[in-house]
Design a protein around this motif. Sequence first.
Motif, PDB file in Angstrom:
ATOM      1  N   ASN A  63       0.829  -1.210   0.000  1.00 60.18           N
ATOM      2  CA  ASN A  63       0.000   0.000   0.000  1.00 60.18           C
ATOM      3  C   ASN A  63       0.864   1.261   0.000  1.00 60.18           C
ATOM      4  O   ASN A  63       0.454   2.293   0.516  1.00 60.18           O
ATOM      5  N   GLY A  64       2.038   1.155  -0.606  1.00 62.48           N
ATOM      6  CA  GLY A  64       2.979   2.276  -0.578  1.00 62.48           C
ATOM      7  C   GLY A  64       3.229   2.928  -1.915  1.00 62.48           C
ATOM      8  O   GLY A  64       4.342   3.386  -2.177  1.00 62.48           O
ATOM      9  N   CYS A  65       2.205   3.009  -2.757  1.00 62.29           N
ATOM     10  CA  CYS A  65       2.417   3.607  -4.080  1.00 62.29           C
ATOM     11  C   CYS A  65       2.908   5.043  -3.990  1.00 62.29           C
ATOM     12  O   CYS A  65       3.749   5.484  -4.782  1.00 62.29           O
ATOM     13  N   GLU A  66       2.392   5.799  -3.002  1.00 57.64           N
ATOM     14  CA  GLU A  66       2.812   7.199  -2.879  1.00 57.64           C
ATOM     15  C   GLU A  66       4.296   7.296  -2.527  1.00 57.64           C
ATOM     16  O   GLU A  66       5.022   8.127  -3.076  1.00 57.64           O
ATOM     17  N   ALA A  67       4.749   6.441  -1.617  1.00 62.81           N
ATOM     18  CA  ALA A  67       6.162   6.456  -1.235  1.00 62.81           C
ATOM     19  C   ALA A  67       7.049   6.098  -2.420  1.00 62.81           C
ATOM     20  O   ALA A  67       8.121   6.688  -2.613  1.00 62.81           O
TER      21      ALA A  67
END
Length: 220
Positions: A44-48
Amino acid sequence: MKASETATTKATSTPENDVTTLKKETSYHIANTPELAQLPELPNGCEAVAATMLLNWAGLWVTKQQVADALPKGEMPYVNDDGAFIGSNPEKVFVGDPYDAGYGIYHAPMAETLNQLLPERIVDMSGSTFEQLLKTIQSGTPVMVWATEQMDAPFLELEWQDEEDQLVEWYQPEHALLLTGWDDAYAYMNDPMTGKEEAYDIAEFRSVWESMGSQAITVK
């Protein structure tokens, strides 16, 4: 350095009068942008990951885990003792855990985090027009954008109240990517879900990007 530009002319004819016209097709592409995947470490870390690609392009060597660790984080929505559905706000923190169960984070806290990593070079251009977004690519600078997976139409999945009693609306399938190019038909993005550059219909991208709040972060 500006993005590489190619221009071609294509002959077309109109059936009514059989007059041949010339249509100019222009494309812009930023070469050598990092391509990183969020899986398996950051489901769930697409933004990072999108942010890491932007920082790496700008010359800051940092890993996707370091960026994920630097994000401010808050609780996933839950039902409290009073029966209220409450949770943290993506406009302030990352909701949940990018390594595990989580939703995401929006432009303001992300820009603040990136400014700590790359001081005085982060530009939060959220709220810009789509034309301004494309001009940034044309100038040779990639942009982190908020859209959806596969450019699917966003839908309201959940609503909850944050700690300050503000309504939070979470739209799925929220996704962050690094915009690297565009032409008449497609927008080109390094997609954290696939770990490579993908081409998405530019009209669909525009609709989804604007629906998700026209969020965008770049560097100077």
